[in-house]
Motif scaffolding. Structure first.
Motif, PDB file in Angstrom:
ATOM      1  N   ILE A 120      -4.115   6.284   3.522  1.00 41.29           N
ATOM      2  CA  ILE A 120      -3.833   5.286   2.491  1.00 41.29           C
ATOM      3  C   ILE A 120      -4.167   5.891   1.134  1.00 41.29           C
ATOM      4  CG2 ILE A 120      -4.414   2.980   1.632  1.00 41.29           C
ATOM      5  CD1 ILE A 120      -5.338   2.365   4.558  1.00 41.29           C
ATOM      6  N   ALA A 158       0.850  -1.192   0.000  1.00 46.73           N
ATOM      7  CA  ALA A 158       0.000   0.000   0.000  1.00 46.73           C
ATOM      8  C   ALA A 158       0.880   1.235   0.000  1.00 46.73           C
ATOM      9  CB  ALA A 158      -0.924   0.022   1.216  1.00 46.73           C
ATOM     10  N   VAL A 193      -3.795   0.657  -2.900  1.00 43.29           N
ATOM     11  CA  VAL A 193      -3.578  -0.687  -2.374  1.00 43.29           C
ATOM     12  C   VAL A 193      -3.370  -1.629  -3.552  1.00 43.29           C
ATOM     13  CG1 VAL A 193      -4.532  -2.558  -0.968  1.00 43.29           C
ATOM     14  CG2 VAL A 193      -5.095  -0.169  -0.421  1.00 43.29           C
TER      15      VAL A 193
END
Length: 309
Positions: free
Chosen positions: A178, A146, A181
């Motif tokens: 984040i 990620a 991913v």
């Protein structure tokens, strides 16, 4: 402190109401809502932001109760620049704001099996943060890496060696956002993968209140755990079952209800406040503990401040 906020290229809004950004449609305002233009914009903003200013990365609000008093600090919400999906061999890389269902469909188009994501509400960033899963598969089973930006603005790559996965949780650093991913899936026939997802959707719609205002499963299943932190999904002890046995199916508080269709779903029947929803959830936890000695753990994240009384 708010007079000295950095000036980003993206959108920075003061006092933005968050109720319209959560699936339960409750919650007070964010002190500041930041929608970055791109990853560089986010990194620069966080690097210049006072370290004392709280930062909360928010997905699509599918698994969230924002309390009625709202949230202090900066809420970071990723938009369209963080929704791209690419495929390379058996690897699927998706922006953190890409919906889980869209990732599953794109993977199936390429003959990659990430079908477990199809019925999971929310976006991929949230799915990673809570190690979402169903049908015996978890994000942890497919996770490769990620891209994230830490609270201090540092960009970094997290691999399996950097994240501890457990049932419905990870140890991703607090305040980290984040960005994308990468998952690895098995191979499969595209048509068969899409057919499987349609079957899963039909099963979900027949057993869960998908047309109501909910945030998905309210409590984690009080199931056993293996040494790797995986839950035993075949365990007989399910959250809905212990809620039923405590007599709380259909229980109400204000505009909140434990769904008659599936008792592990909190529902906003109309006009519910965050306090109604969280309060009813706590009533359920208390009753289950009193009647069965089982302490249910919230799966829905609850954030922000209550209204001052």
């Amino acid at each position: 402190m708010t007079d000295q906020l950095p000036t980003p290229r993206g959108r920075l809004t003061a006092g933005k109401e968050l109720s319209g950004l959560t699936w339960l449609r409750v919650g007070g305002p964010a002190e500041w809502l930041f929608q970055p233009a791109d990853a560089e914009d986010l990194a620069d903003f966080l690097a210049a932001l006072d370290p004392a200013m709280p930062v909360f990365p928010m997905g699509v609000g599918s698994n969230l109760i924002v309390r009625d008093g709202g949230m202090r600090g900066v809420v970071v919400k990723l938009g369209r620049p963080f929704m791209d999906i690419t495929v390379d061999g058996d690897l699927v890389t998706a922006g953190a704001a890409a919906l889980d269902a869209r990732v599953a469909r794109a993977a199936a188009d390429a003959g990659i099996d990430l079908t477990f994501l199809r019925t999971i509400p929310g976006s991929l960033g949230g799915a990673l943060r809570m190690n979402a899963g169903c049908y015996g598969s978890y994000v942890a089973d497919h996770f490769v890496s990620a891209e994230v930006i830490l609270r201090d603005g540092t960009a970094t790559t997290l691999t399996r060696d950097d994240i501890q996965f457990a049932y419905r949780q990870t140890d991703i650093p607090e305040g980290a956002t984040i960005l994308s991913v990468t998952l690895r899936g098995g191979s499969g026939d595209s048509a068969a993968l899409h057919a499987r997802m349609e079957e899963q959707l039909a099963k979900r719609d027949a057993t869960q209140p998908t047309k109501a205002l909910t945030a998905g499963s309210t409590f984690r299943n009080p199931a056993g755990f293996s040494s790797t932190g995986r839950a035993d999904d075949t365990h007989d002890l399910k959250a809905w079952k212990v809620i039923d046995e405590a007599g709380m199916r259909g229980a109400t508080r204000g505009g909140a209800q434990m769904s008659e269709m599936h008792s592990n779903f909190l529902v906003n029947k109309g006009g519910a406040t965050a306090a109604d929803l969280e309060g009813l959830g706590e009533e359920v936890r208390k009753r289950v503990f009193q009647t069965q000695g089982i302490e249910l753990v919230w799966e829905i994240m609850r954030v922000g401040e209550p209204v001052d009384k």
